[in-house]
Design an enzyme around this catalytic site. Sequence first.
Site, PDB file in Angstrom:
ATOM      1  N   LYS A  41      -2.159  -1.496  -3.870  1.00 39.63           N
ATOM      2  CA  LYS A  41      -3.025  -0.329  -3.806  1.00 39.63           C
ATOM      3  C   LYS A  41      -2.200   0.933  -3.885  1.00 39.63           C
ATOM      4  O   LYS A  41      -1.191   1.008  -3.192  1.00 39.63           O
ATOM      5  CB  LYS A  41      -3.769  -0.395  -2.467  1.00 39.63           C
ATOM      6  CG  LYS A  41      -4.692   0.739  -2.203  1.00 39.63           C
ATOM      7  CD  LYS A  41      -5.357   0.515  -0.881  1.00 39.63           C
ATOM      8  CE  LYS A  41      -6.175   1.740  -0.559  1.00 39.63           C
ATOM      9  NZ  LYS A  41      -6.488   1.832   0.819  1.00 39.63           N
ATOM     10  N   LYS A  69       0.855  -1.177   0.000  1.00 37.67           N
ATOM     11  CA  LYS A  69       0.000   0.000   0.000  1.00 37.67           C
ATOM     12  C   LYS A  69       0.894   1.230   0.000  1.00 37.67           C
ATOM     13  O   LYS A  69       1.676   1.444   0.932  1.00 37.67           O
ATOM     14  CB  LYS A  69      -0.902   0.001   1.232  1.00 37.67           C
ATOM     15  CG  LYS A  69      -1.750   1.262   1.316  1.00 37.67           C
ATOM     16  CD  LYS A  69      -2.823   1.137   2.368  1.00 37.67           C
ATOM     17  CE  LYS A  69      -3.610   2.423   2.483  1.00 37.67           C
ATOM     18  NZ  LYS A  69      -4.668   2.326   3.483  1.00 37.67           N
TER      19      LYS A  69
HETATM   20  C1  PBG Z   1      -7.578   3.313   5.621  1.00 33.22           C
HETATM   21  C2  PBG Z   1      -7.805   3.117   4.166  1.00 33.22           C
HETATM   22  C3  PBG Z   1      -7.623   4.063   3.130  1.00 33.22           C
HETATM   23  C4  PBG Z   1      -8.123   3.459   1.978  1.00 33.22           C
HETATM   24  C5  PBG Z   1      -8.544   2.175   2.320  1.00 33.22           C
HETATM   25  N1  PBG Z   1      -8.317   1.965   3.676  1.00 33.22           N
HETATM   26  C6  PBG Z   1      -7.147   5.462   3.152  1.00 33.22           C
HETATM   27  C7  PBG Z   1      -5.797   5.784   3.615  1.00 33.22           C
HETATM   28  O1  PBG Z   1      -4.935   4.936   3.801  1.00 33.22           O
HETATM   29  O2  PBG Z   1      -5.588   6.971   3.865  1.00 33.22           O
HETATM   30  C8  PBG Z   1      -8.206   4.132   0.638  1.00 33.22           C
HETATM   31  C9  PBG Z   1      -9.279   3.645  -0.278  1.00 33.22           C
HETATM   32  C10 PBG Z   1      -9.583   4.539  -1.425  1.00 33.22           C
HETATM   33  O3  PBG Z   1      -8.980   5.613  -1.632  1.00 33.22           O
HETATM   34  O4  PBG Z   1     -10.474   4.163  -2.206  1.00 33.22           O
HETATM   35  N2  PBG Z   1      -6.397   2.836   6.157  1.00 33.22           N
END
Ligand code: PBG
Length: 324
Positions: A249, A196
């Site tokens: 992601k 991520k």
């Molecule tokens: C929370 C989380 C996030 C997303 C999924 N889980 C946001 C972040 O890490 O700030 C993003 C999902 C999206 O943008 O569609 N930890």
Amino acid sequence: MYPIKRNRRLRSSEAVRSMVREQQLSPTDFIVPLFAVEGSDVKEEITSMPDYYRMSLDHLKKEVQELWSMGLKTVLLFVKVPDTLKDNKGTEALNPKGLMQRAIALVKETVPEMVVMTDVALDPYSSFGHDGIVEKGVIVNDTTVEVLAQMALSHAQAGADFVAPSDMMDGRILAIRTLLEQEHFHNTGILSYSAKYASGFYGPFRSALDSAPGFGDKKTYQMDFHNRKEALLEAELDIEEGADIVMVKPGLAYLDIIRDLSNQVDVPIAAYQVSGEYAMLKAAAQKGWIEYDAIMYEQLIAFKRAGASLIATYCAKDAVRILG
Ligand code: PBG
């Protein structure tokens, strides 16, 4: 060699093209993210995510029935938590009667066979808007991991089939797996957000859940997007620690990472087409500058071609409609 080899032969009609086609989409490829809020009869469109909604549990119930009838069998739950319940320890995240826990139970009651996945991270519960506990301006790893493991257990107790840690703390998969095993949740799976990246593409999601970091950014825990190799390291460690599925992601700008992992690891790979990707697609379509269905389909196929077997996407229902 030409004319012995004419590549256009295999493109000569739709029937021939579909005969040799390498990728297909099916409703079972999709993970549908859902945003739950408190209240009743609440269905609010998210400003930066046109046609996507935050829903109270009564609407969520109807939504999962509709998803199931369309062949969409996996949901990923997120919650928007009122400010008054936020603190620096994630107390509300462990509340057995919290919104997430009630949402999980509701989905399982409504459609028992639906695969329920849950986001595990502290940001929607954090007064600092960070994924972990903050001490002197630092997001501390090990105390956060203890809370995340408890949070995952609480989701499993409420009925979650998979927990999906999205926090990027070190060692959280092992801690979660160990606690789940101890508590006899042998069949609760872990979908790990392994790779991520600290990305600008999460903006619309953060406004949807009111979870933007209150100070600084998430670069001390989410990955630096200049790098490829550490994605593999993260995924390998998560698999050793007990992850059943690994996720990359954001999606479209990270197809190379999906392909790298797909070449190297033996567990299923999920891709997350995140909120900013969805917002761009919708905005350009609303302007009349691109054709939404065509470009959405092309992008979703790209995830499969890169090696993802699952796609978390806000386009899931639209995709199923065009698959017919
Ligand atoms: C929370 C989380 C996030 C997303 C999924 N889980 C946001 C972040 O890490 O700030 C993003 C999902 C999206 O943008 O569609 N930890």
